[in-house]
Motif scaffolding. Structure first.
Motif, mmCIF file in Angstrom:
data_model
loop_
_atom_site.group_PDB
_atom_site.id
_atom_site.type_symbol
_atom_site.label_atom_id
_atom_site.label_comp_id
_atom_site.label_asym_id
_atom_site.label_seq_id
_atom_site.Cartn_x
_atom_site.Cartn_y
_atom_site.Cartn_z
ATOM 1 N N LEU A 9 0.569 -1.158 -0.077
ATOM 2 C CA LEU A 9 -0.038 -0.095 0.142
ATOM 3 C C LEU A 9 0.848 1.301 0.061
ATOM 4 O O LEU A 9 0.729 2.268 -0.623
ATOM 5 C CB LEU A 9 -0.838 0.074 1.139
ATOM 6 N N PHE A 20 -5.879 8.982 -0.955
ATOM 7 C CA PHE A 20 -7.226 10.053 -1.224
ATOM 8 C C PHE A 20 -7.495 10.574 0.184
ATOM 9 O O PHE A 20 -8.178 11.332 0.341
ATOM 10 C CB PHE A 20 -8.363 9.323 -1.703
ATOM 11 N N CYS A 22 -8.880 8.743 2.696
ATOM 12 C CA CYS A 22 -10.088 8.471 3.065
ATOM 13 C C CYS A 22 -10.378 7.830 4.326
ATOM 14 O O CYS A 22 -11.515 7.907 5.046
ATOM 15 C CB CYS A 22 -10.642 7.545 1.986
ATOM 16 N N GLY A 23 -9.306 7.123 4.830
ATOM 17 C CA GLY A 23 -9.281 6.545 6.287
ATOM 18 C C GLY A 23 -9.561 5.172 6.359
ATOM 19 O O GLY A 23 -9.739 4.657 7.468
ATOM 20 N N ALA A 24 -10.124 4.652 5.278
ATOM 21 C CA ALA A 24 -10.448 3.062 5.112
ATOM 22 C C ALA A 24 -9.262 2.106 5.823
ATOM 23 O O ALA A 24 -9.672 0.939 6.360
ATOM 24 C CB ALA A 24 -10.888 2.738 3.938
ATOM 25 N N CYS A 25 -8.078 2.297 5.381
ATOM 26 C CA CYS A 25 -6.840 1.321 5.649
ATOM 27 C C CYS A 25 -7.020 1.463 7.342
ATOM 28 O O CYS A 25 -6.803 0.217 7.850
ATOM 29 C CB CYS A 25 -5.758 1.949 5.274
ATOM 30 N N ILE A 36 -3.480 7.213 10.930
ATOM 31 C CA ILE A 36 -3.459 8.353 9.806
ATOM 32 C C ILE A 36 -3.411 9.710 10.726
ATOM 33 O O ILE A 36 -4.478 9.959 11.247
ATOM 34 C CB ILE A 36 -4.648 8.457 8.930
ATOM 35 N N PRO A 40 -1.190 7.837 6.048
ATOM 36 C CA PRO A 40 -0.997 6.452 6.739
ATOM 37 C C PRO A 40 0.032 6.021 7.074
ATOM 38 O O PRO A 40 0.823 5.810 6.243
ATOM 39 C CB PRO A 40 -2.049 5.805 5.943
ATOM 40 N N CYS A 56 -8.559 -0.219 0.191
ATOM 41 C CA CYS A 56 -8.038 1.145 -0.389
ATOM 42 C C CYS A 56 -8.613 1.695 -1.902
ATOM 43 O O CYS A 56 -8.405 0.684 -2.643
ATOM 44 C CB CYS A 56 -6.488 1.258 -0.321
HETATM 45 S S1 SF4 Z 1 -7.303 3.711 2.179
HETATM 46 FE FE1 SF4 Z 1 -5.661 4.739 3.406
HETATM 47 S S2 SF4 Z 1 -4.011 4.533 1.495
HETATM 48 FE FE2 SF4 Z 1 -5.858 4.213 0.529
HETATM 49 S S3 SF4 Z 1 -6.849 6.290 -0.035
HETATM 50 FE FE3 SF4 Z 1 -7.512 5.557 2.036
HETATM 51 S S4 SF4 Z 1 -6.368 6.575 3.505
HETATM 52 FE FE4 SF4 Z 1 -4.988 6.449 1.582
#
Ligand code: SF4
Ligand code: SF4
Ligand code: SF4
Length: 308
Positions: A9, A20, A22-25, A36, A40, A56
């Motif tokens: 990643l 991006f 987004c915070g998913a990881c 994050i 991250p 991601c």
């Molecule tokens: S999942 Fe993590 S690495 Fe992927 S875009 Fe979202 S914050 Fe960034």
């Protein structure tokens, strides 16, 4: 099957400025090894489960987009929501209705403090009314998926990158995600660059901004005695690098996507993509003033541009 981990990643996404934010990881990690802040980072022992790479939205995880089933224009009938929203207050109306009807227990959506985007968990309709209106900026909303899900069934409202990450989290069974609502998004801005630099130098102090929104290629900013329409090309320097790699304009992984293009002023275009989306619209039908929409010319055009 090859399992790709945090290191992959980092190399594929984070180190290439494609994150991006987004915070998913962070939410996906079973051992809380990702944190994050500015980006991250690995802060614990990775057990190579592969979740973070899988969820991601910037990696190539396979995920079928949700086709548009139905579309129309709408605006809220709620005057308090209309007042603080530029394009009809539809997302807030829907979240409010879902909470009122106990269809969800929490809504996770972008809020703001001094126009700086924040991640908000809302469990009461009053909180939705208070945070109504489009926010600009980038925030790792999905960091809070598990916290929001502690309340129960959760709706997530965010940009297409948030929603793709949330769809992947849902697919992995992480959190208690019920509905996904996306706004249209062509690009997004670095907060400091936009608010503290570009708007400030035009005399638009963040403490005095009352309304802000994007329409027809312009950022419209209102303060008490002034209304300024700034051509987006003038603030191109503030666009986040990662947004240049994003291919989703119209929230293709959402249940419903919402945005101003193709609708007349004061209304939003609503794209219903799934059965869940149909259900949400049915629930909120008495709170929305609907209008037929002839076509989705601009949605299609901008979606195509974004995929280039
Ligand atoms: S999942 Fe993590 S690495 Fe992927 S875009 Fe979202 S914050 Fe960034
Ligand atoms: S344990 Fe899994 S989710 Fe956590 S960092 Fe490692 S690969 Fe990513
Ligand atoms: S352009 Fe894409 S990556 Fe950037 S904020 Fe919008 S949806 Fe997210």
């Amino acid at each position: 099957m090859v399992i790709l981990n945090y290191q992959d990643l980092r190399e594929e996404v984070i180190d290439k400025s494609k994150c991006f934010f987004c915070g998913a990881c962070q939410s996906s990690c079973p051992v809380e090894a990702i944190e994050i802040k500015k980006e991250p980072r690995l802060v614990g022992n990775c057990i190579d489960c592969g979740n973070c790479h899988y969820v991601c939205p910037a990696t190539k995880t396979e995920l079928d987009p949700k086709e548009i089933q139905n579309y129309f224009s709408a605006k809220s009938k709620d005057s308090s929501l209309l007042k603080s929203s530029q394009n009809g207050g539809v997302a807030s109306t829907i979240l409010k209705k879902l909470l009122e009807r106990n269809e969800i227990d929490a809504a996770l959506a972008v809020g703001e403090k001094n126009w700086k985007p924040t991640s908000e968990i809302m469990t009461k309709k009053e909180e939705v009314i208070k945070s109504a209106g489009t926010k600009y900026g980038v925030v790792p909303l999905l960091k809070k998926v598990k916290e929001a899900s502690q309340h129960g069934k959760t709706a997530i409202a965010g940009t297409p990158c948030h929603i793709k990450g949330a769809r992947l989290l849902k697919q992995k069974g992480i959190g208690n995600i019920k509905y996904l609502i996306s706004v249209f998004c062509m690009e997004n801005f670095d907060y400091n660059c936009l608010i503290n630099k570009e708007l400030n130098k035009r005399g638009l102090n963040k403490d005095k901004i009352e309304k802000m929104g994007i329409d027809s290629g312009k950022l419209n900013v209102e303060i008490s005695d002034k209304k300024e329409n700034i051509d987006l090309s003038e603030i191109e320097n503030c666009v986040r690098e990662a947004c240049k790699y994003c291919e989703d304009f119209a929230g293709e992984y959402s249940d419903i996507s919402i945005g101003s293009v193709d609708s007349e002023e004061g209304y939003s275009t609503i794209l219903v993509r799934t059965e869940e989306g149909e259900k949400v619209i049915e629930l909120a039908k008495n709170d929305l003033e609907k209008k037929e929409l002839d076509d989705l010319k601009l949605v299609k055009k901008l979606s195509k541009i974004k995929k280039k």
